[in-house]
Design an enzyme around this catalytic site. Structure first.
Site, PDB file in Angstrom:
ATOM      1  N   ALA A 116       0.883  -1.198   0.054  1.00 29.91           N
ATOM      2  CA  ALA A 116       0.055  -0.013  -0.152  1.00 29.91           C
ATOM      3  C   ALA A 116       0.967   1.283   0.008  1.00 29.91           C
ATOM      4  O   ALA A 116       1.995   0.968   0.246  1.00 29.91           O
ATOM      5  CB  ALA A 116      -0.806   0.228   1.283  1.00 29.91           C
ATOM      6  N   LYS A 117       0.347   2.327  -0.316  1.00 26.60           N
ATOM      7  CA  LYS A 117       0.996   3.779  -0.192  1.00 26.60           C
ATOM      8  C   LYS A 117      -0.039   4.858  -0.266  1.00 26.60           C
ATOM      9  O   LYS A 117      -1.238   4.650  -0.939  1.00 26.60           O
ATOM     10  CB  LYS A 117       1.964   3.781  -1.469  1.00 26.60           C
ATOM     11  CG  LYS A 117       3.170   4.671  -1.033  1.00 26.60           C
ATOM     12  CD  LYS A 117       4.348   4.065  -0.212  1.00 26.60           C
ATOM     13  CE  LYS A 117       5.360   4.694  -0.020  1.00 26.60           C
ATOM     14  NZ  LYS A 117       6.189   4.274   0.625  1.00 26.60           N
ATOM     15  N   GLY A 118       0.298   5.821   0.458  1.00 31.48           N
ATOM     16  CA  GLY A 118      -0.517   7.028   0.407  1.00 31.48           C
ATOM     17  C   GLY A 118       0.129   8.389   0.831  1.00 31.48           C
ATOM     18  O   GLY A 118       1.176   8.381   0.963  1.00 31.48           O
ATOM     19  N   ASP A 157       6.868   8.281   5.998  1.00 30.94           N
ATOM     20  CA  ASP A 157       7.489   8.342   4.688  1.00 30.94           C
ATOM     21  C   ASP A 157       8.054   9.791   4.523  1.00 30.94           C
ATOM     22  O   ASP A 157       8.098  10.537   5.690  1.00 30.94           O
ATOM     23  CB  ASP A 157       6.403   7.860   3.483  1.00 30.94           C
ATOM     24  CG  ASP A 157       7.128   7.605   2.277  1.00 30.94           C
ATOM     25  OD1 ASP A 157       7.945   8.361   1.708  1.00 30.94           O
ATOM     26  OD2 ASP A 157       6.901   6.415   1.873  1.00 30.94           O
TER      27      ASP A 157
END
Length: 427
Positions: A116-118, A157
């Site tokens: 996942a990434k956001g 991040d």
């Protein structure tokens, strides 16, 4: 080795999105394996992408709207896992591509997670601490339907940090009515974070670089290293290698690079996170640009800043004998092809910087069991997992006529495809 002239327009001017790069890498790995095309096609696309609008009350009382994303790529091996970044360039396509890389990274490390990434489209430098906290808490609330300790576990991040994760965890926990430390990783240890988490990506880059140096029978005490991006990843990788006797001859921050052919004491140069501007402002060294650092004649180049810094435009001028990727996606497909033609090994990001997600896994286990680990245990477990992953990728590399990146992707794709075959398809 002499650099050849660029041969195509794409080598002169190249722009490549994260998702384009991720898909090309997937297809290269699939070409070496007997994997059902339906599974490969499924892995070309995310399971879902969530877009949310986040209202923020600024310190002056005005209100502003921000856009946030969360991309879920694949969860066949476990809950979604990946960072949250605050950056003006965040967009849906970038989140999808980075979520794909997280899927491969978790599979290479054999962790029970998917990708996942956001992030939020915002420059964190434009936010006061109070504004950043309010934005984070509202973002957590907007994402609450799709995150959780057993469904999707964010992490820090670009533009976010342990404090951000503590706010995020607290906001989620308040709405759930109980403390849920396992909803995010990368928190301060006092609220369920793991010791060693912040330094883990850089430490893993150092561990894998050490193994690659040994693989090619180099003497680490005669090895010169240039690190682009002396932040949390680059500084910790450099210090790890410095302690082993390697000569760190060049480092950089966003404002420029410094070079000393005799090598630096890496503990004498504060990293960009500790003191912004310290690297480029360091007096006792020759000044260079970041681009010049990438083209230095060194044994090992570690791009540890941002993506797409090694491209078709500069790949033929790179003089390093080996590249170890500290950042996510620093090498475009065209650059990778050029390095392959020039026999320059590139150790890929999904292996080298996987220490972050690996210690995040340790943190998740600690949160579930409500039992913290000593720093020494974290380091020992990380060393064990990185060496095991290295050996798996090395065995594929030795068995086939392929690049290191292809070898890592083959390891990852085999594991993911096997899981998809075992679970089947819901009607």
């Amino acid at each position: 080795m002499t650099a050849a002239e660029p041969t195509t327009e794409s080598e002169i001017a190249e722009e490549e999105s994260a998702v384009e790069t991720a898909r090309r890498q997937l297809e290269r790995a699939a070409a070496h394996l007997d994997v059902d095309e339906g599974i490969v096609e499924r892995l070309r696309h995310p399971t879902s992408v969530y877009r949310v609008t986040i209202p923020l009350e600024r310190d002056d009382g005005t209100r502003e709207m921000f856009t946030g994303y969360r991309a879920h790529h694949d969860s066949v091996r476990g809950p979604y896992k990946g960072g949250l970044r605050y950056h003006p360039a965040v967009n849906e396509e970038e989140c999808v591509g980075l979520s794909m890389w997280m899927t491969w990274k978790c599979a290479v490390m054999d962790l029970p997670f998917g990708g996942a990434k956001g992030g939020v489209v915002v420059d964190p430098k434009d936010l006061s601490s109070d504004e950043k906290e309010r934005l984070t808490r509202r973002f957590a609330e907007e994402l609450r339907p799709v995150i959780g300790p057993k469904t999707d576990i964010p992490a820090p991040d670009m533009g976010t940090d342990p404090k951000t994760m503590a706010w995020f965890m607290d906001a989620y926990s308040m709405q759930e009515g109980e403390t849920e430390p396992g909803v995010v990783t990368g928190k301060p240890p006092v609220v369920g974070g793991s010791y060693g988490r912040e330094k883990a990506p850089g430490r893993s880059v150092g561990i894998i670089t050490e193994q690659a140096i040994d693989y090619y029978d180099w003497d680490i005490t005669d090895t010169t290293v240039a690190v682009q991006g002396f932040g949390s990843v680059g500084a910790n990788a450099a210090r790890y290698l410095d302690d082993l006797g390697a000569s760190i001859v060049a480092v950089s921050d966003i404002d420029g690079a410094i070079y000393d052919p005799d090598g630096f004491d890496t503990n004498d140069v504060e990293d960009h996170d500790e003191t912004p501007g310290m690297v480029s402002g360091y007096a006792d060294a020759q000044s260079l640009s970041n681009d010049e650092l990438l083209e230095l004649d060194v044994d090992v180049l570690i791009p540890a800043a941002i993506g797409n810094v090694l491209t078709g435009e500069n790949a033929r001028r790179v003089q390093a004998d080996m590249i170890v990727e500290g950042a996510n996606g620093p090498t475009t497909s065209t650059a990778g092809q050029i390095f392959e033609e020039r026999d320059i090994p590139v150790i890929p990001d999904i292996l080298a910087n996987a220490g972050g997600v690996t210690v995040s896994y340790f943190e998740w286990l600690q949160d579930i069991n409500r039992r913290s680990w000593r720093l020494e245990r974290v380091h020992e477990e990380l060393q064990t997992e990185m060496l095991r992953a290295w050996e798996g990728v090395r065995d594929e590399y030795d068995a086939r006529d392929i690049t290191w990146r292809d070898a890592a992707y083959i390891v990852a794709l085999e594991r993911i495809a096997e899981a998809h075959e075992a679970r089947g398809l819901w009607p």
